[in-house]
Design a protein around this motif. Sequence first.
Motif, short mmCIF file in Angstrom:
data_model
loop_
_atom_site.label_atom_id
_atom_site.label_comp_id
_atom_site.label_asym_id
_atom_site.label_seq_id
_atom_site.Cartn_x
_atom_site.Cartn_y
_atom_site.Cartn_z
N GLY A 35 0.80 -1.21 0.00
CA GLY A 35 0.00 0.00 0.00
C GLY A 35 0.84 1.26 0.00
O GLY A 35 2.03 1.24 0.33
N TRP A 36 0.20 2.33 -0.40
CA TRP A 36 0.76 3.68 -0.29
C TRP A 36 -0.12 4.48 0.66
O TRP A 36 -1.35 4.51 0.51
CB TRP A 36 0.82 4.36 -1.65
CG TRP A 36 1.87 3.82 -2.56
CD1 TRP A 36 1.72 2.88 -3.54
CD2 TRP A 36 3.25 4.19 -2.57
NE1 TRP A 36 2.93 2.64 -4.15
CE2 TRP A 36 3.89 3.43 -3.57
CE3 TRP A 36 4.03 5.07 -1.82
CZ2 TRP A 36 5.24 3.53 -3.85
CZ3 TRP A 36 5.37 5.19 -2.11
CH2 TRP A 36 5.97 4.43 -3.12
N TYR A 37 0.52 5.11 1.60
CA TYR A 37 -0.14 6.00 2.54
C TYR A 37 0.49 7.38 2.40
O TYR A 37 1.58 7.52 1.86
CB TYR A 37 0.05 5.51 3.98
CG TYR A 37 -0.70 4.25 4.32
CD1 TYR A 37 -0.31 3.02 3.80
CD2 TYR A 37 -1.80 4.29 5.17
CE1 TYR A 37 -1.00 1.85 4.12
CE2 TYR A 37 -2.49 3.13 5.50
CZ TYR A 37 -2.09 1.92 4.98
OH TYR A 37 -2.77 0.77 5.29
N GLU A 46 -3.02 8.58 6.09
CA GLU A 46 -4.19 7.99 5.46
C GLU A 46 -3.79 7.06 4.33
O GLU A 46 -2.76 7.27 3.67
CB GLU A 46 -5.12 9.09 4.91
CG GLU A 46 -4.51 9.94 3.82
CD GLU A 46 -5.49 10.93 3.21
OE1 GLU A 46 -6.69 10.92 3.58
OE2 GLU A 46 -5.08 11.71 2.32
N LEU A 47 -4.63 6.06 4.11
CA LEU A 47 -4.40 5.16 2.99
C LEU A 47 -4.72 5.87 1.68
O LEU A 47 -5.78 6.48 1.54
CB LEU A 47 -5.28 3.92 3.13
CG LEU A 47 -5.25 2.93 1.97
CD1 LEU A 47 -3.88 2.27 1.88
CD2 LEU A 47 -6.34 1.88 2.13
N VAL A 48 -3.82 5.76 0.74
CA VAL A 48 -4.03 6.31 -0.59
C VAL A 48 -4.49 5.21 -1.54
O VAL A 48 -5.49 5.35 -2.24
CB VAL A 48 -2.74 6.95 -1.13
CG1 VAL A 48 -2.93 7.43 -2.56
CG2 VAL A 48 -2.30 8.09 -0.23
N ALA A 49 -3.76 4.11 -1.56
CA ALA A 49 -4.08 3.00 -2.46
C ALA A 49 -3.42 1.74 -1.94
O ALA A 49 -2.38 1.80 -1.28
CB ALA A 49 -3.59 3.29 -3.88
N ALA A 50 -4.04 0.61 -2.25
CA ALA A 50 -3.48 -0.67 -1.86
C ALA A 50 -3.71 -1.68 -2.97
O ALA A 50 -4.69 -1.57 -3.72
CB ALA A 50 -4.09 -1.17 -0.56
N ILE A 51 -2.81 -2.65 -3.04
CA ILE A 51 -2.93 -3.72 -4.02
C ILE A 51 -2.68 -5.04 -3.32
O ILE A 51 -1.68 -5.20 -2.61
CB ILE A 51 -1.99 -3.49 -5.22
CG1 ILE A 51 -2.21 -4.54 -6.30
CG2 ILE A 51 -0.53 -3.39 -4.80
CD1 ILE A 51 -1.57 -4.18 -7.64
N SER A 52 -3.60 -5.95 -3.50
CA SER A 52 -3.51 -7.22 -2.80
C SER A 52 -2.59 -8.20 -3.53
O SER A 52 -2.04 -7.89 -4.60
CB SER A 52 -4.90 -7.82 -2.66
OG SER A 52 -5.38 -8.21 -3.93
N ARG A 53 -2.46 -9.37 -2.96
CA ARG A 53 -1.59 -10.38 -3.55
C ARG A 53 -2.09 -10.84 -4.91
O ARG A 53 -1.29 -11.19 -5.78
CB ARG A 53 -1.46 -11.56 -2.60
CG ARG A 53 -0.68 -11.24 -1.34
CD ARG A 53 -0.77 -12.35 -0.33
NE ARG A 53 -2.11 -12.49 0.21
CZ ARG A 53 -2.44 -13.38 1.14
NH1 ARG A 53 -1.55 -14.22 1.60
NH2 ARG A 53 -3.67 -13.44 1.58
N TYR A 59 -8.70 2.27 -3.65
CA TYR A 59 -8.21 3.64 -3.62
C TYR A 59 -9.03 4.49 -2.67
O TYR A 59 -10.23 4.27 -2.49
CB TYR A 59 -8.30 4.27 -5.02
CG TYR A 59 -7.46 3.60 -6.07
CD1 TYR A 59 -7.99 2.61 -6.89
CD2 TYR A 59 -6.13 3.95 -6.24
CE1 TYR A 59 -7.23 1.98 -7.86
CE2 TYR A 59 -5.35 3.34 -7.22
CZ TYR A 59 -5.90 2.35 -8.02
OH TYR A 59 -5.13 1.74 -8.97
N ALA A 60 -8.38 5.49 -2.11
CA ALA A 60 -9.11 6.52 -1.40
C ALA A 60 -9.97 7.28 -2.40
O ALA A 60 -9.59 7.46 -3.56
CB ALA A 60 -8.14 7.47 -0.72
#
Length: 116
Positions: A35-37, A46-53, A59-60
């Motif tokens: 993820g990017w915070y 805050e969370l900006v974006a995340a990518i799972s396995r 996305y926010a």
Amino acid sequence: QVQLVESGGGLVQPGGSLRLSCAASGIIFSRYVMGWYRQAPGKQRELVAAISRDGSRNYADSVKGRFTISRDNAKNAVYLQMNSLTPEDTAVYYCNGYRSVLNDYWGQGTQVTVSS
């Protein structure tokens, strides 16, 4: 030793683009949610974006349609393409790798400043 090293931050004008990179070492990268915070002065991280396995993304609301997260498991890297940047995107951006509460790692952060 686990390391997450961000790069690609800098100063950009409103409407511009930046691509952040995060290189991971010391972990089995493919097993981690990446993820990017971000944290702006005086605000909470805050969370900006995340990518799972499996590659699913979230996305926010504030960045949907402007930012894209991607990962390259062969390179142990995660990226954040940021387009149409605004001054409100100014913050320190952190890379995060999460597998469990005991396997939760952070980079040192990279500054993104959007200003004319």
